[in-house]
Scaffold this motif. Structure first.
Motif, PDB file in Angstrom:
ATOM      1  N   VAL A  59      40.205   0.478 -64.707  1.00  0.00           N
ATOM      2  CA  VAL A  59      40.729   2.323 -65.069  1.00  0.00           C
ATOM      3  C   VAL A  59      42.435   1.551 -64.323  1.00  0.00           C
ATOM      4  CG1 VAL A  59      41.328   3.952 -63.410  1.00  0.00           C
ATOM      5  CG2 VAL A  59      38.833   3.824 -64.987  1.00  0.00           C
ATOM      6  N   TRP A  60      43.845   1.657 -64.190  1.00  0.00           N
ATOM      7  CA  TRP A  60      44.512   1.783 -63.827  1.00  0.00           C
ATOM      8  C   TRP A  60      45.695   2.828 -63.374  1.00  0.00           C
ATOM      9  CZ3 TRP A  60      46.812  -2.460 -61.500  1.00  0.00           C
ATOM     10  CH2 TRP A  60      48.705  -1.969 -61.397  1.00  0.00           C
ATOM     11  N   LYS A  61      45.322   2.345 -61.991  1.00  0.00           N
ATOM     12  CA  LYS A  61      46.606   3.895 -61.184  1.00  0.00           C
ATOM     13  C   LYS A  61      45.079   5.466 -61.684  1.00  0.00           C
ATOM     14  CE  LYS A  61      50.771   1.971 -60.321  1.00  0.00           C
ATOM     15  NZ  LYS A  61      52.721   2.234 -60.878  1.00  0.00           N
ATOM     16  N   GLY A  62      44.377   5.774 -62.073  1.00  0.00           N
ATOM     17  CA  GLY A  62      43.433   6.262 -62.001  1.00  0.00           C
ATOM     18  C   GLY A  62      42.959   6.651 -63.992  1.00  0.00           C
ATOM     19  N   LYS A  63      43.958   5.628 -64.493  1.00  0.00           N
ATOM     20  CA  LYS A  63      44.184   5.926 -65.616  1.00  0.00           C
ATOM     21  C   LYS A  63      42.885   5.038 -66.745  1.00  0.00           C
ATOM     22  CE  LYS A  63      47.942   9.701 -66.353  1.00  0.00           C
ATOM     23  NZ  LYS A  63      49.306   8.846 -66.773  1.00  0.00           N
ATOM     24  N   ASP A  64      42.501   5.322 -68.034  1.00  0.00           N
ATOM     25  CA  ASP A  64      41.400   4.747 -68.099  1.00  0.00           C
ATOM     26  C   ASP A  64      42.494   3.710 -69.142  1.00  0.00           C
ATOM     27  OD1 ASP A  64      40.320   3.008 -70.450  1.00  0.00           O
ATOM     28  OD2 ASP A  64      38.066   4.496 -70.565  1.00  0.00           O
ATOM     29  N   THR A  65      42.456   2.395 -69.124  1.00  0.00           N
ATOM     30  CA  THR A  65      43.846   1.490 -70.119  1.00  0.00           C
ATOM     31  C   THR A  65      43.827   1.895 -71.491  1.00  0.00           C
ATOM     32  OG1 THR A  65      42.079  -0.343 -70.106  1.00  0.00           O
ATOM     33  CG2 THR A  65      44.005  -0.345 -67.667  1.00  0.00           C
ATOM     34  N   ARG A  66      42.363   2.042 -71.667  1.00  0.00           N
ATOM     35  CA  ARG A  66      42.485   1.848 -73.082  1.00  0.00           C
ATOM     36  C   ARG A  66      43.550   3.444 -73.238  1.00  0.00           C
ATOM     37  NH1 ARG A  66      36.477   0.847 -74.898  1.00  0.00           N
ATOM     38  NH2 ARG A  66      36.186   0.672 -72.290  1.00  0.00           N
ATOM     39  N   PHE A  72      50.352   1.057 -69.679  1.00  0.00           N
ATOM     40  CA  PHE A  72      49.673  -0.388 -68.856  1.00  0.00           C
ATOM     41  C   PHE A  72      49.409  -1.117 -69.302  1.00  0.00           C
ATOM     42  CE2 PHE A  72      46.166  -3.511 -68.878  1.00  0.00           C
ATOM     43  CZ  PHE A  72      45.722  -3.234 -67.669  1.00  0.00           C
ATOM     44  N   HIS A  73      50.443  -1.256 -70.578  1.00  0.00           N
ATOM     45  CA  HIS A  73      50.838  -2.524 -70.856  1.00  0.00           C
ATOM     46  C   HIS A  73      53.068  -3.268 -69.723  1.00  0.00           C
ATOM     47  CE1 HIS A  73      48.176  -3.954 -74.294  1.00  0.00           C
ATOM     48  NE2 HIS A  73      47.728  -4.271 -72.540  1.00  0.00           N
ATOM     49  N   ARG A  74      53.093  -1.947 -70.033  1.00  0.00           N
ATOM     50  CA  ARG A  74      54.081  -2.169 -69.276  1.00  0.00           C
ATOM     51  C   ARG A  74      54.790  -2.482 -68.095  1.00  0.00           C
ATOM     52  NH1 ARG A  74      58.216  -0.446 -72.073  1.00  0.00           N
ATOM     53  NH2 ARG A  74      57.455   1.154 -73.221  1.00  0.00           N
ATOM     54  N   GLU A  75      52.921  -2.015 -67.056  1.00  0.00           N
ATOM     55  CA  GLU A  75      52.926  -2.756 -65.840  1.00  0.00           C
ATOM     56  C   GLU A  75      52.649  -4.188 -66.280  1.00  0.00           C
ATOM     57  OE1 GLU A  75      52.135   0.950 -63.208  1.00  0.00           O
ATOM     58  OE2 GLU A  75      54.502   1.519 -63.746  1.00  0.00           O
ATOM     59  N   LEU A  76      51.925  -4.503 -67.147  1.00  0.00           N
ATOM     60  CA  LEU A  76      51.434  -5.942 -66.961  1.00  0.00           C
ATOM     61  C   LEU A  76      51.894  -7.264 -67.386  1.00  0.00           C
ATOM     62  CD1 LEU A  76      48.179  -7.369 -66.735  1.00  0.00           C
ATOM     63  CD2 LEU A  76      48.386  -6.785 -69.608  1.00  0.00           C
ATOM     64  N   LEU A  77      51.675  -8.236 -66.655  1.00  0.00           N
ATOM     65  CA  LEU A  77      52.382  -9.231 -67.014  1.00  0.00           C
ATOM     66  C   LEU A  77      50.778 -10.493 -67.201  1.00  0.00           C
ATOM     67  CD1 LEU A  77      54.612 -11.610 -68.191  1.00  0.00           C
ATOM     68  CD2 LEU A  77      54.409 -12.181 -65.508  1.00  0.00           C
ATOM     69  N   TYR A  78      50.590 -11.231 -68.460  1.00  0.00           N
ATOM     70  CA  TYR A  78      49.410 -12.005 -68.300  1.00  0.00           C
ATOM     71  C   TYR A  78      49.941 -13.248 -68.923  1.00  0.00           C
ATOM     72  CZ  TYR A  78      44.890 -14.234 -71.061  1.00  0.00           C
ATOM     73  OH  TYR A  78      44.683 -14.864 -71.022  1.00  0.00           O
ATOM     74  N   LEU A  79      49.767 -14.557 -68.839  1.00  0.00           N
ATOM     75  CA  LEU A  79      50.052 -16.198 -68.949  1.00  0.00           C
ATOM     76  C   LEU A  79      48.446 -16.072 -68.913  1.00  0.00           C
ATOM     77  CD1 LEU A  79      52.686 -16.870 -66.655  1.00  0.00           C
ATOM     78  CD2 LEU A  79      52.841 -15.925 -68.611  1.00  0.00           C
ATOM     79  N   GLY A  80      48.400 -16.955 -70.542  1.00  0.00           N
ATOM     80  CA  GLY A  80      47.242 -17.772 -70.785  1.00  0.00           C
ATOM     81  C   GLY A  80      47.158 -18.596 -70.988  1.00  0.00           C
TER      82      GLY A  80
END
Lengths: 208, 225
Positions: A59-66, A72-80
């Protein structure tokens, strides 16, 4: 801001971990620890939404990310693990593409400044295939400087292949992001020189 | 709107640039097409009437095989170097940039075939009037092949022996395109007019354009998991 609820992860027919719950507030940094193969990368991928948990939700900011993937992806940075660099493109082209594709569209001057800041000023026009491992990682990490508007940073082994000075610099950047109200989740086997050591989540405790 | 187009244009521009830097790969597809087409007169013999009769079928089968030859490259490199993961984390809808990738792929591998086809058709003594129909049928048909093939490429991504599986998976789906594509030229030469065939191909293209990017996006999500 970020909540992991009762996550379970199945790899093949092996249950890696279950019953993993954790809440993270703004400004918090979390280090996922545990031996190889315990599911650190799998957990990060589940948190990002690249993989589905066998059970539970994020859950991100109260909302299920799915349910709310786009936001959610606008606020996420993932470096694998892999640096996401194409061998035929230059660091500048790779960086610009990574930003454009994720919807950031920074100006070219900002990208050049980010690459210079991470110490690749002289390699801006070289194809990525002639760069060393550490330099490739730096191109990926340059996105951090262009993504301060994204609150959640998820980094898989960000310190790998970096030299001592770069490690210290990266640690300082991550600390600053947290001070500015961001959230950082990372895995690492190294002792990074953080001013304030991050909270640790030991996956071995929830492993099956 | 601008933000929606951003990733689309970024992917299109990058893939065209990569194709330009790796020109040799692209030329191989075209060379394969030319060589396969040129082999037939040697095998069948120089009888003009016979060559004229088989020309549309030969050109279409050759186009289909060369499309197949390059399909596995569509997502492979991005899958290996991690770009695919980053694209899947883009906030913009996945089918959008998938369409951009397939479009770039077609411009690089399909369009040269369409341009080369009329010249090769002359080798088979195809009537001048039918060259336009042949080119048009290929121009409408090869994008369908690329779109259907992209779903197959996404489904077989990262599998061992994926290349052979990809061929088995998509070749049956290519059959209707082949029938209407080659049929268009025959219908034109037979005097019934190629309109019906070409309209069906155009309809197929619109259908594929509307549906396959979603199937592709779903398959890619499974592939990275």
């Amino acid at each position: 801001m970020l909540e992991a609820n009762d996550l379970a992860c199945l790899k093949g027919d092996r249950l890696l971990f279950r019953g993993l719950s954790r809440r993270m507030a703004s400004g918090e940094m979390l280090r996922i620890a545990g031996p190889n193969g315990v599911g650190k990368t799998s957990l990060l991928r589940i948190l990002c939404g690249l993989a589905m948990p066998e059970y539970g939700n994020v859950v991100w900011k109260g909302k299920d990310t799915r349910r709310d993937r786009e936001h959610f992806h606008r606020e996420l940075l993932y470096l694998g693990h892999s640096a996401a660099q194409n061998d035929l493109l230059t660091p500048l082209e790779n960086l610009r593409f990574a930003c454009d594709a994720s919807g950031d569209a920074p100006a070219e001057a900002d990208c050049v400044a980010a690459l210079e800041r991470i110490g690749l000023g002289a390699q801006i026009d070289l194809p990525a295939r002639v760069l060393s491992q550490g330099q490739r990682r730096r191109v990926g990490l340059a996105r951090l400087f262009l993504s301060s508007s994204r609150p959640l940073w998820v980094l898989d082994e960000p310190f790998t292949a970096l030299d001592v000075a770069a490690v210290a610099d990266l640690a300082a950047t991550l600390s600053r992001h947290c001070e500015a109200g961001g959230v950082v989740i990372l895995t690492t086997h190294q002792d990074a020189p953080f001013d304030k050591p991050p909270a640790v989540l030991d996956l071995a405790e929830v492993a099956c | 709107m601008n933000s929606l187009l951003g990733p689309f244009l970024a992917v299109l521009r990058r893939d065209l640039m990569l194709a330009w830097r790796g020109r040799a790969d692209v030329l191989v597809t075209l060379a394969f097409f030319v060589v396969v087409v040129c082999l037939f007169p040697f095998g069948v013999g120089p009888e003009t009437n016979q060559l004229r009769a088989i020309a549309p079928g030969v050109l279409w089968v050759a186009a289909l095989l060369s499309t197949l030859l390059s399909l596995h490259r569509l997502f492979a490199q991005d899958h290996i170097d991690g770009t695919l993961e980053q694209l899947l984390l883009s906030p913009e809808p996945t089918p959008l940039w998938v369409t951009a990738k397939v479009m770039a792929h077609w411009i690089v591998t399909g369009l040269p075939l369409v341009i080369a086809a009329p010249g090769l058709a002359l080798l088979f003594d195809v009537e001048q009037g039918a060259l336009g129909v042949l080119t048009l049928s290929l121009a409408l048909g090869t994008p369908i092949l690329a779109l259907l093939g992209a779903v197959g490429a996404a489904l077989t991504l990262g599998l061992r022996g994926g290349g052979v599986l990809l061929a088995l998976l998509v070749l049956p789906l290519f059959v209707p395109v082949l029938i209407f594509g080659a049929g268009a030229v025959d219908a034109h030469l037979g005097g019934t007019g190629a309109d019906a065939h070409l309209l069906l191909l155009a309809g197929g293209l619109l259908g594929a354009l509307a549906l396959t990017p979603f199937a592709c996006a779903a398959a890619l999500r499974i592939a990275v998991e």
